[in-house]
Design a protein around this motif. Structure first.
Motif, PDB file in Angstrom:
ATOM      1  N   HIS A   1      35.168  -1.808  23.371  1.00 58.38           N
ATOM      2  CA  HIS A   1      34.785  -1.993  24.769  1.00 58.38           C
ATOM      3  C   HIS A   1      33.683  -3.046  24.833  1.00 58.38           C
ATOM      4  CE1 HIS A   1      31.887   0.934  23.219  1.00 58.38           C
ATOM      5  NE2 HIS A   1      31.074   0.578  24.213  1.00 58.38           N
ATOM      6  N   GLY A   2      33.411  -3.510  26.018  1.00 59.13           N
ATOM      7  CA  GLY A   2      32.419  -4.571  26.164  1.00 59.13           C
ATOM      8  C   GLY A   2      31.300  -4.207  27.104  1.00 59.13           C
ATOM      9  N   HIS A   3      30.240  -4.972  27.002  1.00 60.74           N
ATOM     10  CA  HIS A   3      29.069  -4.827  27.853  1.00 60.74           C
ATOM     11  C   HIS A   3      28.556  -6.202  28.232  1.00 60.74           C
ATOM     12  CE1 HIS A   3      28.449  -0.551  26.971  1.00 60.74           C
ATOM     13  NE2 HIS A   3      28.633  -0.841  25.688  1.00 60.74           N
ATOM     14  N   ARG A   4      27.856  -6.265  29.342  1.00 64.63           N
ATOM     15  CA  ARG A   4      26.981  -7.396  29.637  1.00 64.63           C
ATOM     16  C   ARG A   4      25.608  -6.910  29.204  1.00 64.63           C
ATOM     17  NH1 ARG A   4      25.586 -12.304  32.989  1.00 64.63           N
ATOM     18  NH2 ARG A   4      27.081 -12.984  31.468  1.00 64.63           N
ATOM     19  N   TRP A   5      25.208  -7.293  28.004  1.00 67.55           N
ATOM     20  CA  TRP A   5      23.936  -6.864  27.426  1.00 67.55           C
ATOM     21  C   TRP A   5      22.812  -7.696  28.039  1.00 67.55           C
ATOM     22  CZ3 TRP A   5      24.183  -2.972  23.749  1.00 67.55           C
ATOM     23  CH2 TRP A   5      25.424  -2.726  23.160  1.00 67.55           C
ATOM     24  N   ARG A   6      21.804  -7.041  28.613  1.00 73.77           N
ATOM     25  CA  ARG A   6      20.600  -7.709  29.113  1.00 73.77           C
ATOM     26  C   ARG A   6      19.495  -7.523  28.085  1.00 73.77           C
ATOM     27  NH1 ARG A   6      18.492  -5.200  34.123  1.00 73.77           N
ATOM     28  NH2 ARG A   6      16.902  -6.795  33.904  1.00 73.77           N
ATOM     29  N   VAL A   7      18.859  -8.608  27.702  1.00 74.14           N
ATOM     30  CA  VAL A   7      17.807  -8.587  26.694  1.00 74.14           C
ATOM     31  C   VAL A   7      16.512  -9.036  27.352  1.00 74.14           C
ATOM     32  CG1 VAL A   7      17.070  -9.446  24.441  1.00 74.14           C
ATOM     33  CG2 VAL A   7      19.526  -9.259  24.957  1.00 74.14           C
TER      34      VAL A   7
ATOM     35  N   THR B   1      24.144  -1.165  30.116  1.00 76.84           N
ATOM     36  CA  THR B   1      24.674  -1.020  31.473  1.00 76.84           C
ATOM     37  C   THR B   1      23.476  -1.171  32.403  1.00 76.84           C
ATOM     38  OG1 THR B   1      24.303   1.365  31.744  1.00 76.84           O
ATOM     39  CG2 THR B   1      26.374   0.687  30.630  1.00 76.84           C
ATOM     40  N   PRO B   2      23.716  -1.332  33.694  1.00 80.04           N
ATOM     41  CA  PRO B   2      22.565  -1.451  34.608  1.00 80.04           C
ATOM     42  C   PRO B   2      21.634  -0.239  34.595  1.00 80.04           C
ATOM     43  CG  PRO B   2      24.560  -2.211  35.686  1.00 80.04           C
ATOM     44  CD  PRO B   2      24.987  -1.598  34.381  1.00 80.04           C
ATOM     45  N   ASN B   3      22.136   0.915  34.167  1.00 77.60           N
ATOM     46  CA  ASN B   3      21.338   2.139  34.223  1.00 77.60           C
ATOM     47  C   ASN B   3      20.892   2.668  32.864  1.00 77.60           C
ATOM     48  OD1 ASN B   3      21.682   2.263  37.057  1.00 77.60           O
ATOM     49  ND2 ASN B   3      23.690   3.162  36.753  1.00 77.60           N
ATOM     50  N   ASN B   4      21.301   2.032  31.775  1.00 81.67           N
ATOM     51  CA  ASN B   4      20.992   2.553  30.438  1.00 81.67           C
ATOM     52  C   ASN B   4      20.328   1.484  29.582  1.00 81.67           C
ATOM     53  OD1 ASN B   4      22.255   5.176  30.796  1.00 81.67           O
ATOM     54  ND2 ASN B   4      24.181   4.044  30.832  1.00 81.67           N
ATOM     55  N   CYS B   5      19.146   1.848  29.093  1.00 82.88           N
ATOM     56  CA  CYS B   5      18.300   0.890  28.395  1.00 82.88           C
ATOM     57  C   CYS B   5      17.721   1.531  27.142  1.00 82.88           C
ATOM     58  CB  CYS B   5      17.161   0.491  29.347  1.00 82.88           C
ATOM     59  SG  CYS B   5      15.868  -0.501  28.625  1.00 82.88           S
ATOM     60  N   ALA B   6      17.598   0.734  26.089  1.00 87.13           N
ATOM     61  CA  ALA B   6      16.885   1.143  24.880  1.00 87.13           C
ATOM     62  C   ALA B   6      15.774   0.130  24.650  1.00 87.13           C
ATOM     63  CB  ALA B   6      17.830   1.177  23.679  1.00 87.13           C
ATOM     64  N   SER B   7      14.694   0.565  24.014  1.00 84.71           N
ATOM     65  CA  SER B   7      13.610  -0.364  23.725  1.00 84.71           C
ATOM     66  C   SER B   7      13.105  -0.155  22.301  1.00 84.71           C
ATOM     67  CB  SER B   7      12.465  -0.199  24.725  1.00 84.71           C
ATOM     68  OG  SER B   7      11.885   1.066  24.616  1.00 84.71           O
ATOM     69  N   TYR B   8      12.448  -1.205  21.803  1.00 83.74           N
ATOM     70  CA  TYR B   8      11.827  -1.128  20.481  1.00 83.74           C
ATOM     71  C   TYR B   8      10.485  -1.827  20.535  1.00 83.74           C
ATOM     72  CZ  TYR B   8      10.850  -1.505  15.548  1.00 83.74           C
ATOM     73  OH  TYR B   8      10.226  -1.407  14.323  1.00 83.74           O
ATOM     74  N   SER B   9       9.485  -1.179  19.923  1.00 83.02           N
ATOM     75  CA  SER B   9       8.166  -1.788  19.744  1.00 83.02           C
ATOM     76  C   SER B   9       7.573  -1.219  18.472  1.00 83.02           C
ATOM     77  CB  SER B   9       7.258  -1.486  20.942  1.00 83.02           C
ATOM     78  OG  SER B   9       7.059  -0.102  21.068  1.00 83.02           O
ATOM     79  N   GLU B  10       6.576  -1.897  17.957  1.00 83.44           N
ATOM     80  CA  GLU B  10       5.898  -1.400  16.752  1.00 83.44           C
ATOM     81  C   GLU B  10       4.543  -0.864  17.124  1.00 83.44           C
ATOM     82  OE1 GLU B  10       6.000  -4.573  13.829  1.00 83.44           O
ATOM     83  OE2 GLU B  10       8.043  -4.058  13.319  1.00 83.44           O
TER      84      GLU B  10
ATOM     85  N   VAL C   1       5.475 -10.237  19.556  1.00 82.14           N
ATOM     86  CA  VAL C   1       6.346  -9.422  20.396  1.00 82.14           C
ATOM     87  C   VAL C   1       5.722  -8.047  20.569  1.00 82.14           C
ATOM     88  CG1 VAL C   1       8.676  -8.500  20.689  1.00 82.14           C
ATOM     89  CG2 VAL C   1       8.338 -10.673  19.482  1.00 82.14           C
ATOM     90  N   SER C   2       5.632  -7.593  21.810  1.00 82.89           N
ATOM     91  CA  SER C   2       5.135  -6.238  22.046  1.00 82.89           C
ATOM     92  C   SER C   2       6.276  -5.258  22.275  1.00 82.89           C
ATOM     93  CB  SER C   2       4.148  -6.202  23.218  1.00 82.89           C
ATOM     94  OG  SER C   2       4.728  -6.717  24.387  1.00 82.89           O
ATOM     95  N   GLU C   3       7.362  -5.715  22.906  1.00 85.36           N
ATOM     96  CA  GLU C   3       8.486  -4.809  23.145  1.00 85.36           C
ATOM     97  C   GLU C   3       9.733  -5.608  23.491  1.00 85.36           C
ATOM     98  OE1 GLU C   3       8.965  -0.663  25.458  1.00 85.36           O
ATOM     99  OE2 GLU C   3       8.480  -2.342  26.787  1.00 85.36           O
ATOM    100  N   VAL C   4      10.874  -5.053  23.086  1.00 86.01           N
ATOM    101  CA  VAL C   4      12.170  -5.592  23.495  1.00 86.01           C
ATOM    102  C   VAL C   4      12.948  -4.456  24.129  1.00 86.01           C
ATOM    103  CG1 VAL C   4      14.381  -6.535  22.720  1.00 86.01           C
ATOM    104  CG2 VAL C   4      12.245  -7.404  21.741  1.00 86.01           C
ATOM    105  N   LYS C   5      13.548  -4.750  25.285  1.00 89.73           N
ATOM    106  CA  LYS C   5      14.419  -3.794  25.965  1.00 89.73           C
ATOM    107  C   LYS C   5      15.823  -4.372  26.017  1.00 89.73           C
ATOM    108  CE  LYS C   5      10.991  -1.701  28.991  1.00 89.73           C
ATOM    109  NZ  LYS C   5      10.594  -1.414  30.365  1.00 89.73           N
ATOM    110  N   ILE C   6      16.800  -3.496  25.818  1.00 89.31           N
ATOM    111  CA  ILE C   6      18.210  -3.879  25.889  1.00 89.31           C
ATOM    112  C   ILE C   6      18.906  -2.953  26.874  1.00 89.31           C
ATOM    113  CG2 ILE C   6      20.380  -4.140  24.629  1.00 89.31           C
ATOM    114  CD1 ILE C   6      18.345  -6.037  23.583  1.00 89.31           C
TER     115      ILE C   6
END
Length: 139
Positions: free
Chosen positions: A27-33, A130-139, A122-127
């Protein structure tokens, strides 16, 4: 602390190997970074005086990384049978093989590491997958 955020996106297909649910299928996504960087002091050199970084550079560096995945089938290494992989190659599909399960969480770390390697604080990256589902990473 000053913080800047830039955003880019890419369209990519993937699947989750060994997953019991819909996402086991391609399946596919339009990934927002969204990449957030930070600095304590603004620069004082002539070109970037009173800037944390030049937005033009930050945007371009993120674009370079997202374009590598745009309109590709993103595959976890060794998650397909060799015959399947070869058949896709024979059809000239654009494929990107990664060393991780292609989840939003792992993409957040992937882009964090890519932008950090380019010299950004970099302080944080969010991905968003979907428009309603997001994951983030920071150290």
């Amino acid at each position: 602390m000053y913080k800047l955020t830039t955003e880019n996106s890419f369209d990519g297909a993937h699947f989750l190997a060994e997953y019991d649910g819909k996402c086991r299928n391609i399946h596919g996504h339009r990934w927002r970074v969204l990449v957030e960087i930070q600095c304590e002091n603004l620069r004082q050199d002539r070109q970037q005086r009173e800037m944390c970084v030049d937005f033009a550079n930050l945007k371009e560096d993120l674009k370079v990384e997202t374009e590598k995945l745009d309109h590709a089938f993103i595959i976890e290494k060794d998650s397909l049978k060799q015959k399947t992989f070869e058949a896709l190659m024979d059809e000239n599909f654009e494929m990107v093989v990664v060393d991780f399960r292609p989840t939003a969480e792992n993409f957040a770390k992937y882009f964090y590491d890519k932008m950090k390697a380019k010299g950004y604080n970099v302080s944080e990256v969010k991905i968003y997958e979907t428009p309603n589902n997001c994951a983030s990473y920071s150290e």
